[in-house]
Design an enzyme around this catalytic site. Structure first.
Site, mmCIF file in Angstrom:
data_model
loop_
_atom_site.group_PDB
_atom_site.id
_atom_site.type_symbol
_atom_site.label_atom_id
_atom_site.label_comp_id
_atom_site.label_asym_id
_atom_site.label_seq_id
_atom_site.Cartn_x
_atom_site.Cartn_y
_atom_site.Cartn_z
ATOM 1 N N ARG A 145 51.446 54.279 -9.619
ATOM 2 C CA ARG A 145 50.454 55.013 -9.919
ATOM 3 C C ARG A 145 50.647 56.580 -9.846
ATOM 4 O O ARG A 145 49.744 57.354 -10.091
ATOM 5 C CB ARG A 145 49.021 54.650 -9.967
ATOM 6 C CG ARG A 145 48.561 53.315 -10.365
ATOM 7 C CD ARG A 145 47.132 53.119 -10.209
ATOM 8 N NE ARG A 145 46.874 51.775 -11.265
ATOM 9 C CZ ARG A 145 47.068 50.494 -10.642
ATOM 10 N NH1 ARG A 145 47.134 50.422 -9.053
ATOM 11 N NH2 ARG A 145 46.872 49.354 -11.113
ATOM 12 N N THR A 194 50.524 50.575 -4.515
ATOM 13 C CA THR A 194 50.333 50.924 -6.022
ATOM 14 C C THR A 194 49.629 52.214 -6.218
ATOM 15 O O THR A 194 49.829 52.390 -7.613
ATOM 16 C CB THR A 194 49.867 49.680 -6.879
ATOM 17 O OG1 THR A 194 48.217 49.544 -6.347
ATOM 18 C CG2 THR A 194 50.577 48.277 -6.623
ATOM 19 N N GLY A 210 46.044 44.391 -2.386
ATOM 20 C CA GLY A 210 46.534 42.863 -2.225
ATOM 21 C C GLY A 210 45.216 41.959 -1.736
ATOM 22 O O GLY A 210 45.616 40.943 -1.508
ATOM 23 N N ASN A 289 37.266 44.978 -3.828
ATOM 24 C CA ASN A 289 36.551 43.753 -3.777
ATOM 25 C C ASN A 289 36.772 43.028 -2.436
ATOM 26 O O ASN A 289 37.633 43.343 -1.903
ATOM 27 C CB ASN A 289 36.832 42.670 -4.919
ATOM 28 C CG ASN A 289 38.114 42.237 -4.913
ATOM 29 O OD1 ASN A 289 38.847 42.902 -5.971
ATOM 30 N ND2 ASN A 289 38.895 41.380 -4.227
ATOM 31 N N ASP A 338 34.132 40.997 -8.992
ATOM 32 C CA ASP A 338 35.372 41.730 -8.945
ATOM 33 C C ASP A 338 34.883 43.094 -9.047
ATOM 34 O O ASP A 338 35.676 43.896 -9.732
ATOM 35 C CB ASP A 338 36.185 41.129 -9.882
ATOM 36 C CG ASP A 338 37.620 41.990 -9.887
ATOM 37 O OD1 ASP A 338 37.839 42.497 -8.674
ATOM 38 O OD2 ASP A 338 38.168 41.990 -10.903
ATOM 39 N N LYS A 365 33.408 50.084 -12.251
ATOM 40 C CA LYS A 365 33.608 48.711 -13.221
ATOM 41 C C LYS A 365 32.337 48.152 -13.319
ATOM 42 O O LYS A 365 32.156 47.532 -14.292
ATOM 43 C CB LYS A 365 34.362 47.736 -11.953
ATOM 44 C CG LYS A 365 35.790 47.567 -12.260
ATOM 45 C CD LYS A 365 36.452 46.322 -11.676
ATOM 46 C CE LYS A 365 38.200 46.327 -11.564
ATOM 47 N NZ LYS A 365 38.533 45.002 -10.840
ATOM 48 N N ASN A 424 38.151 51.031 -15.482
ATOM 49 C CA ASN A 424 39.318 50.372 -14.466
ATOM 50 C C ASN A 424 40.353 51.765 -14.114
ATOM 51 O O ASN A 424 39.969 52.705 -13.515
ATOM 52 C CB ASN A 424 40.202 49.101 -14.847
ATOM 53 C CG ASN A 424 40.671 48.554 -13.680
ATOM 54 O OD1 ASN A 424 41.138 49.113 -12.749
ATOM 55 N ND2 ASN A 424 40.747 47.022 -13.900
#
Length: 654
Positions: A145, A194, A210, A289, A338, A365, A424
């Site tokens: 990103r 990321t 992860g 999460n 989530d 979210k 997101n």
């Protein structure tokens, strides 16, 4: 001296002179980017950090591109990034005539911003086994990103877990440090990098991803920009109480957990939102999460009443010097749907109820848009931006949501809630002239949750603690009623799918919206010329007036999938818009949130090399959220290499 020896000498001297001249020429293009430059970023013609400036506003004072000429935007040049392997989610950075960007597998390029000519290219040789069954640790694609620039360096988070610094002039590797627990021979890591790093006060900050691959315990790390030395680490969930706690914050957090949560780590990954306030010296990070999603399973069946499970699904403020927690705000206490709070974090000074407030804002979210005092974490306001059913509302004084009883689930009783993912990784922007935030969102979507009866973590495989077939298998399901904006099309029909909303954070009201976009892919850029530029995941670039949302442009990019967010810069008196797009062979979009191997040198694998076999899995919620985004898919390209990712640069012709 023979003629032949003289010829060799002259050729050698010429080569040295040429190498020295070209090296000096490139080095002259690299200027010092320090805290002074970063503090004034956003007021000039460069794009020095992921969100344009420390405040992450994605707003530019440049106004050469305006409502009168934006319809004339045309491709100035393009640069092929490589074979791909997933969506393009990075924002290119620009400084002193050079664009720096990163594509799949953390491959970095420096490109002449006027001509598109490659200056250097670096492949860190990331661990390509990360997507293979049994070794997987990428939840939603091979995502990179972004980068950071500081002190003549390009800071690169390598997807396999290494934080690296390159010489900005040459692409030469300067240092490499592990930003995850260093993988051991024969073991499968749960961690990846990321997100885009951020830099301030001689430090580079990076979090890891992860949480869908237990065991996983998230943390953010600060490294010395010049040496790569780890300076501090802040964990987002508490560890084993028998071993003591790293900080008072971890000791306090442990009281909000039950069972033996530390055996699977707790979760709290980081893969997008981060910002920095130099006046407060605070680093803000959004956390993800819990591990696993089911709160009942996560707390070992020991949860008699819902627990908060700090600091998952939270916005946290950390002292940038010490790594100590200053304050936190948990958007979704005890999250089991989530509802990561990793989305774009944006800082601004706005007037609310006749009072000037220093705020941090997020479109979450979970369906709410949040406005929080960034100096102390005080809750200011939150409002439904999409349909919401998991909560009945938010206490206006405490900011704590009232969770609907029917939104809670177990292995015996499931639930279907709104939303699955309102927002997101699509990037939003703020225009101080209009006072509006421009956010691509999904207006309504749902997901059904049932907890698994048994749970065994398997390294290298996603495990959510869910029975994904439960709703179809006869488990009794609840459906709390939704509430929130009821948007209508001009013909009176209900708006569904993805939109771009222009939101007033001071009043928590929508000023205007336009169809198209959604919670992931692309993003927005706002300009002082009363423009909003939006890129969409299907390869379109749109433009609207910032105040009223009048459509001015709908331009099809040469690539029809994998589109990243737009940015702008000015070079030799001309303003440009840049965006990356394309996925590579065998890839067609997808991928919302994302989540080894010695260092390579400049060059690395050739650009024609095929992507590694084995596509990364996708979270079930991310897949569900992308359906019906008001973004019609474009036909898949058939020519070999036609969908290879490219850096695309646009300008208004003279």
């Amino acid at each position: 001296m023979t003629a032949q020896r003289m010829k060799r000498l002259l050729v050698g001297v010429g080569g040295i002179v040429f190498f020295t001249w070209t090296t000096l020429a490139v080095q002259q293009q690299v200027k010092k980017i320090d805290d002074k430059a970063m503090k004034s970023a956003g007021k000039g013609t460069e794009w020095l950090s992921n969100g344009m400036n420390w405040a992450e506003q994605r707003y530019s004072t440049m106004a050469q591109i305006n409502p009168e000429n934006v319809g004339k935007l045309a491709l100035a040049w393009s640069y092929e990034l490589g074979p791909g392997g997933g969506n393009q989610q990075a924002t290119p950075l620009y400084s002193n005539g050079v664009l720096y960007t990163v594509t799949n597998w953390s491959i970095v390029a420096a490109v002449d911003a006027k001509t598109g000519k490659e200056i250097w290219r670096y492949d860190p040789q990331a661990d390509r086994t990360m997507t293979q069954p049994g070794k997987s640790r990428l939840c939603c694609g091979v995502n990179s990103r972004g980068l950071a620039l500081s002190e003549g360096k390009v800071l690169v988070p390598v997807v396999d877990g290494r934080m690296q610094a390159l010489d900005a002039a040459t692409g030469k590797l300067l240092w490499s440090s592990w930003a995850i627990p260093q993988p051991k021979e024969g073991e499968v890591s749960s961690y990846s990098l990321t997100m885009a790093p951020r830099v301030a006060k001689g430090k580079v900050f990076i979090g890891n991803a992860g949480a869908e691959f237990p065991p996983f315990r998230g943390f953010v790390t600060a490294f010395d920009v010049n040496t790569g030395k780890e300076l501090w680490k802040f964990y987002t969930t508490p560890g084993d109480p028998s071993k003591g706690f790293e900080t008072k914050a971890m000791e306090a957090a442990a009281k909000t957990w039950a069972g033996e949560w530390w055996k699977v780590g707790g979760g709290g990954s980081m893969w997008d939102g981060m910002a920095y306030d130099p006046d407060e010296n605070l680093l803000y990070v959004g956390t993800g999460n819990g591990t696993v999603w089911s709160a009942d399973v996560r707390n070992g069946g020991k949860q008699t009443t819902p627990l908060d499970n700090l600091y998952i699904a939270s916005i946290i403020a950390i002292n940038a010097d010490t790594g100590q927690l200053k304050w936190h705000y948990q958007c979704t206490p005890g999250d089991e749907w989530d509802y990561d709070a990793i989305q774009h974090l944006l800082l601004a000074d706005i007037r609310i109820n006749n009072r000037n407030r220093k705020v941090i804002m997020q479109a979450n979210k979970n369906g709410y848009f949040y406005v929080i005092d960034r100096t102390n974490g005080e809750f200011i306001s939150a409002s439904e931006m999409s349909q919401v059913s998991w909560a009945t509302g938010i206490d206006p004084k405490t900011g704590r949501p009232s969770i609907h009883p029917d939104a809670l689930y177990s292995s015996k009783k499931g639930t279907t809630v709104y939303p699955v993912q309102m927002h997101n990784t699509s990037q939003m922007s703020f225009n101080p002239n209009t006072g509006l935030i421009y956010v691509p969102i999904a207006v309504e979507n749902t997901f059904s949750f049932v907890a698994s009866e048994t749970y065994t973590p398997t390294p290298g495989s996603q495990n959510f603690g869910l029975n994904l077939a439960g709703a179809r298998g006869g488990t009794p399901m609840a459906s709390p009623p939704p509430h929130g904006p009821d948007r209508k099309n001009p013909d009176g029909s209900k708006v569904r799918g993805g939109i771009l909303t222009a939101w007033d954070p001071a009043t928590q009201k929508e000023r205007w919206f336009a169809l198209g976009g959604g919670q992931t892919g692309g993003g927005t850029l706002s300009l002082a010329s009363n423009l909003v530029i939006q890129t969409l995941s299907n390869g379109h670039m749109k433009a609207f007036t910032a105040d009223k949302g009048e459509p001015l442009l709908d331009l099809a990019l040469p690539l029809s999938s994998g589109t990243g967010p737009p940015m702008t810069y000015m070079l030799d008196g001309k303003q440009y818009i840049a965006v990356m797009a394309g996925t590579g062979a065998g890839q067609r979009g997808g991928g919302g949130g994302g989540r080894g191997a010695g260092a390579g040198g400049a060059g690395g694998a050739g650009r024609g090399a095929p992507p590694a076999a084995g596509a990364a899995p996708q979270e079930p919620t991310a897949a569900a959220a992308q359906r019906g985004n008001n973004v019609p898919p474009a036909p898949a390209p058939t020519a070999p290499g036609a969908n290879n990712p490219k850096l695309l640069v646009y300008a208004v012709p003279n």
